[in-house]
Design a protein around this motif. Sequence first.
Motif, mmCIF file in Angstrom:
data_model
loop_
_atom_site.group_PDB
_atom_site.id
_atom_site.type_symbol
_atom_site.label_atom_id
_atom_site.label_comp_id
_atom_site.label_asym_id
_atom_site.label_seq_id
_atom_site.Cartn_x
_atom_site.Cartn_y
_atom_site.Cartn_z
ATOM 1 N N VAL A 91 -6.375 1.958 0.457
ATOM 2 C CA VAL A 91 -5.143 2.621 0.034
ATOM 3 C C VAL A 91 -5.449 4.045 -0.403
ATOM 4 C CG1 VAL A 91 -3.122 2.487 -1.470
ATOM 5 C CG2 VAL A 91 -4.252 0.383 -0.711
ATOM 6 N N TYR A 126 -3.564 4.346 7.382
ATOM 7 C CA TYR A 126 -3.903 3.066 6.752
ATOM 8 C C TYR A 126 -4.539 2.121 7.768
ATOM 9 C CZ TYR A 126 -3.535 -0.814 3.426
ATOM 10 O OH TYR A 126 -3.829 -1.842 2.554
ATOM 11 N N ALA A 150 0.833 -1.203 0.000
ATOM 12 C CA ALA A 150 0.000 0.000 0.000
ATOM 13 C C ALA A 150 0.867 1.253 0.000
ATOM 14 C CB ALA A 150 -0.919 -0.005 1.220
#
Length: 224
Positions: free
Chosen positions: A149, A176, A128
């Motif tokens: 993401v 994230y 990511a």
Amino acid sequence: MRKLHRPQELADLGTTTMASAKPSAMSKTAAGRKGSDELADAVSRVFALFQANWPRRWRSIWRTDEEVRLSKRSWFVAFRDAGLTPRRLAAGLDAVRHLSWPPDNPGAFLELCRVPPESVGAPALEQAWREATSRPPHSDWVPWSHRCVYWAAVRTGRTDLAERGQMMRATFEREYDRTVEEADGLPEPPKGQLPARTSAERRRERERAAAEALPQLKAMVAGW
């Protein structure tokens, strides 16, 4: 497993981390108490698991009931400040069962409370990160691998990611984690359109404009 009773001061600290806030002052107070109770229950669940799975280690860390009481208070504050949610708590409890020794401080336990990206179909953190930092700020016509993401990149700041790179790593990791936890409620990335002009076309336009301005520039230089 013996049920551990939480000390009263845990409930008195107050938090709305694991409860919904309501409009009125009275309902806000009630929600705060509910969140405080839920968070105190979370601390008790963690300590009960430690005591049941590692009884000897338990007494080497927390030798007296007073140490347990003070430690629970410290863990409560850490959970509250970290915004611990039921989903993250479940991830932490699941992870800690696979350890040889229990974490002896709340920070170490909170590191285990990360919802695995794979559980929501998102790529691992490293993948990511590479995706988020390798894209220009305005490239939405290229599909994203996963909505988590995209939203982590947006919340971190896509321009900052492009320009500051590694300096934004810690921020991206935090965002994230949050987007993975909120994955079920996140909308899909907006579907962008192809830009009216490609970068090559824009470069050619700049070169053409420079060529057209060259005679005028030469005339100005000759007049000096």
